[in-house]
Design a protein around this motif. Sequence first.
Motif, PDB file in Angstrom:
ATOM      1  N   THR A 115       0.866  -1.190   0.000  1.00 27.68           N
ATOM      2  CA  THR A 115       0.000   0.000   0.000  1.00 27.68           C
ATOM      3  C   THR A 115       0.907   1.246   0.000  1.00 27.68           C
ATOM      4  O   THR A 115       2.104   1.152   0.317  1.00 27.68           O
ATOM      5  CB  THR A 115      -0.897   0.094   1.264  1.00 27.68           C
ATOM      6  N   GLY A 116       0.297   2.387  -0.270  1.00 23.31           N
ATOM      7  CA  GLY A 116       1.027   3.649  -0.161  1.00 23.31           C
ATOM      8  C   GLY A 116       1.366   3.942   1.291  1.00 23.31           C
ATOM      9  O   GLY A 116       2.420   4.513   1.593  1.00 23.31           O
ATOM     10  N   TYR A 117       0.478   3.551   2.171  1.00 24.95           N
ATOM     11  CA  TYR A 117       0.729   3.722   3.611  1.00 24.95           C
ATOM     12  C   TYR A 117       2.035   3.018   3.985  1.00 24.95           C
ATOM     13  O   TYR A 117       2.904   3.587   4.656  1.00 24.95           O
ATOM     14  CB  TYR A 117      -0.472   3.146   4.387  1.00 24.95           C
ATOM     15  N   HIS A 141       0.305  13.670   5.915  1.00 24.50           N
ATOM     16  CA  HIS A 141      -0.610  12.516   6.010  1.00 24.50           C
ATOM     17  C   HIS A 141      -0.210  11.589   7.155  1.00 24.50           C
ATOM     18  O   HIS A 141       0.977  11.496   7.512  1.00 24.50           O
ATOM     19  CB  HIS A 141      -0.543  11.747   4.683  1.00 24.50           C
ATOM     20  N   SER A 143       0.237   8.495   7.295  1.00 22.52           N
ATOM     21  CA  SER A 143       1.252   7.476   6.976  1.00 22.52           C
ATOM     22  C   SER A 143       2.664   8.050   7.099  1.00 22.52           C
ATOM     23  O   SER A 143       3.613   7.324   7.388  1.00 22.52           O
ATOM     24  CB  SER A 143       1.029   6.924   5.567  1.00 22.52           C
ATOM     25  N   GLU A 184       4.496  16.946   0.627  1.00 24.48           N
ATOM     26  CA  GLU A 184       3.486  16.355  -0.253  1.00 24.48           C
ATOM     27  C   GLU A 184       3.269  17.302  -1.428  1.00 24.48           C
ATOM     28  O   GLU A 184       3.389  18.521  -1.266  1.00 24.48           O
ATOM     29  CB  GLU A 184       2.167  16.139   0.498  1.00 24.48           C
ATOM     30  N   ASP A 213       5.656  13.054  -1.341  1.00 30.60           N
ATOM     31  CA  ASP A 213       4.524  12.152  -1.510  1.00 30.60           C
ATOM     32  C   ASP A 213       3.609  12.776  -2.561  1.00 30.60           C
ATOM     33  O   ASP A 213       3.030  13.834  -2.338  1.00 30.60           O
ATOM     34  CB  ASP A 213       3.809  11.996  -0.152  1.00 30.60           C
ATOM     35  N   HIS A 216      -1.670  12.355  -4.468  1.00 30.91           N
ATOM     36  CA  HIS A 216      -2.867  12.996  -5.034  1.00 30.91           C
ATOM     37  C   HIS A 216      -2.593  13.770  -6.317  1.00 30.91           C
ATOM     38  O   HIS A 216      -3.445  14.536  -6.760  1.00 30.91           O
ATOM     39  CB  HIS A 216      -3.507  13.905  -3.982  1.00 30.91           C
ATOM     40  N   THR A 244       0.925   6.089  -4.700  1.00 33.00           N
ATOM     41  CA  THR A 244      -0.033   5.020  -4.394  1.00 33.00           C
ATOM     42  C   THR A 244      -0.720   4.573  -5.674  1.00 33.00           C
ATOM     43  O   THR A 244      -0.821   5.341  -6.636  1.00 33.00           O
ATOM     44  CB  THR A 244      -1.082   5.524  -3.380  1.00 33.00           C
ATOM     45  N   SER A 246      -3.813   3.553  -5.253  1.00 34.84           N
ATOM     46  CA  SER A 246      -5.217   3.578  -4.822  1.00 34.84           C
ATOM     47  C   SER A 246      -5.957   4.847  -5.257  1.00 34.84           C
ATOM     48  O   SER A 246      -7.093   5.050  -4.869  1.00 34.84           O
ATOM     49  CB  SER A 246      -5.310   3.426  -3.298  1.00 34.84           C
ATOM     50  N   LYS A 247      -5.295   5.672  -6.070  1.00 35.43           N
ATOM     51  CA  LYS A 247      -5.990   6.886  -6.520  1.00 35.43           C
ATOM     52  C   LYS A 247      -6.018   6.884  -8.067  1.00 35.43           C
ATOM     53  O   LYS A 247      -6.798   6.143  -8.630  1.00 35.43           O
ATOM     54  CB  LYS A 247      -5.341   8.105  -5.886  1.00 35.43           C
ATOM     55  N   GLY A 253      -2.003  -0.497  -3.743  1.00 36.06           N
ATOM     56  CA  GLY A 253      -0.554  -0.691  -3.745  1.00 36.06           C
ATOM     57  C   GLY A 253       0.139   0.642  -3.559  1.00 36.06           C
ATOM     58  O   GLY A 253      -0.498   1.702  -3.614  1.00 36.06           O
TER      59      GLY A 253
HETATM   60  C1  LIG Z   1      -0.806  11.757   0.972  1.00 33.93           C
HETATM   61  C2  LIG Z   1      -1.076  10.287   1.098  1.00 33.93           C
HETATM   62  N1  LIG Z   1      -0.055   9.441   1.207  1.00 33.93           N
HETATM   63  C3  LIG Z   1      -0.256   8.119   1.321  1.00 33.93           C
HETATM   64  C4  LIG Z   1      -1.520   7.572   1.317  1.00 33.93           C
HETATM   65  C5  LIG Z   1      -1.690   6.096   1.501  1.00 33.93           C
HETATM   66  O1  LIG Z   1      -2.071   5.479   0.319  1.00 33.93           O
HETATM   67  P1  LIG Z   1      -2.717   4.024   0.305  1.00 33.93           P
HETATM   68  O2  LIG Z   1      -4.181   4.191   0.174  1.00 33.93           O
HETATM   69  O3  LIG Z   1      -2.115   3.379  -0.903  1.00 33.93           O
HETATM   70  O4  LIG Z   1      -2.328   3.318   1.550  1.00 33.93           O
HETATM   71  C6  LIG Z   1      -2.620   8.417   1.191  1.00 33.93           C
HETATM   72  C7  LIG Z   1      -3.972   7.844   1.180  1.00 33.93           C
HETATM   73  O5  LIG Z   1      -4.945   8.386   1.545  1.00 33.93           O
HETATM   74  C8  LIG Z   1      -2.405   9.810   1.096  1.00 33.93           C
HETATM   75  O6  LIG Z   1      -3.424  10.653   1.012  1.00 33.93           O
END
Ligand SMILES: Cc1ncc(COP(=O)(O)O)c(C=O)c1O
Length: 402
Positions: A115-117, A141, A143, A184, A213, A216, A244, A246-247, A253
């Motif tokens: 994940t991005g996290y 964020h 994470s 970010e 990061d 977005h 990420t 996921s967007k 991932g």
């Molecule tokens: C700035 C930022 N970094 C990292 C993430 C984490 O991404 P992921 O959903 O892949 O865990 C997010 C998700 O909301 C985010 O907004």
Amino acid sequence: MLVPDLFSKFDPLIEQRAALLETGLTDPFNLVMEKVESPTVAICNGKRTILLGTYNYMGMTFDSDVVAAGKRALDEFGSGTTGSRVLNGTYAGHKACEDALKDFYAMDHAMVFSTGYQANLGVISTIAGKDDYIILDIDSHASIYDGCALGNAQIVPFRHNDVEALEKRLRRLPPEAGKLVVLEGVYSMLGDIAPLKEMVAVSKAAGAMVLVDEAHSMGFIGEHGRGVSEAQGIIDDVDFIIGTFSKSVGTVGGFCVSNHPKFEILRLVCRPYVFTASLPPSVVATAATSIRKLMDSADKRAHLWENSKRLHAGLRQLGFKLGTDEPQSAIIAVIMPDLETGAAMWEALLHEGLYVNLARPPATPANMTLLRCSLCALHSEEQVGEILQMFAAAGRSTGCIS
Ligand SMILES: Cc1ncc(COP(=O)(O)O)c(C=O)c1O
């Protein structure tokens, strides 16, 4: 003996939530999408609902090539890897996904996380160790904060998007100490972008490495969709880009790309990469296909900018208070006076047939309650018109606008 209940620390939140639900409001954090028809429309509570809170910026989730790649990988490689990337969890698809990222960013190295996290957790905690400093924007964020908490570096926060504050903090640190500045591209709560050009310049002058990061902004901002670092012309000065799937990529991932010559060693020392299972083959296949298609999506990027400008101008005209004076990204935040009004407005929008994100402290800056709208390149001009009509009706019925 009185046994302490470890859950008692959550009592204030439990009470606040119960009080909100007692008013008859739908739980804004428990919505079920019964059917998802496209990147912009789902069925919620039996009703056709326009999606305006999914971060599906480039609308890749139903792309026919992306879906076909996922199905093929499922057939050819099975449902999961059942292993860590460093053991049995690296398939050809993981490498192909990393190759797609290297091509997308024109960088030497790419590492895919689950994940991005985990990408933030892993990279930040691993590269900034004891005696090093992490200098980060206070609105970072979760994470990023959790990555700091997992490591042993000293944390130095600075005021949101304030170049002078960053410079001042950097000046106070020992010149010989290792420093990582974490920024970010787009801040997801208000949808504002960072002055990366100035921030990267002061960071480099102070001998710091820089991690950005671009969760977005990937796929949308910058000529090739590489993010705010690309748009501001400083991508070559950024040491690490985190992102990420996921967007804009439309699956799940995370990743880090870099030109650092020693980058590959992270595969052996980064715990959130080593001690977890890798992404399923179908996911990396969809991600790789999507990333390659995003390279060639200038028309979609242009349409998404049009959508963002149209929605921002329309909401402003209706009398809503917004997170930014001008549209800076695909996120437009509508500022609510308090949580109760925000929740009422969120529900009124849902009744109209519109889904947005309700965001509240501690996720939001300055204790704000926000209705966060994230636009998609596949929202049509007509849909943006419908969205504005729904905001007008819900805003009037809840007294948010006159
Ligand atoms: C700035 C930022 N970094 C990292 C993430 C984490 O991404 P992921 O959903 O892949 O865990 C997010 C998700 O909301 C985010 O907004």
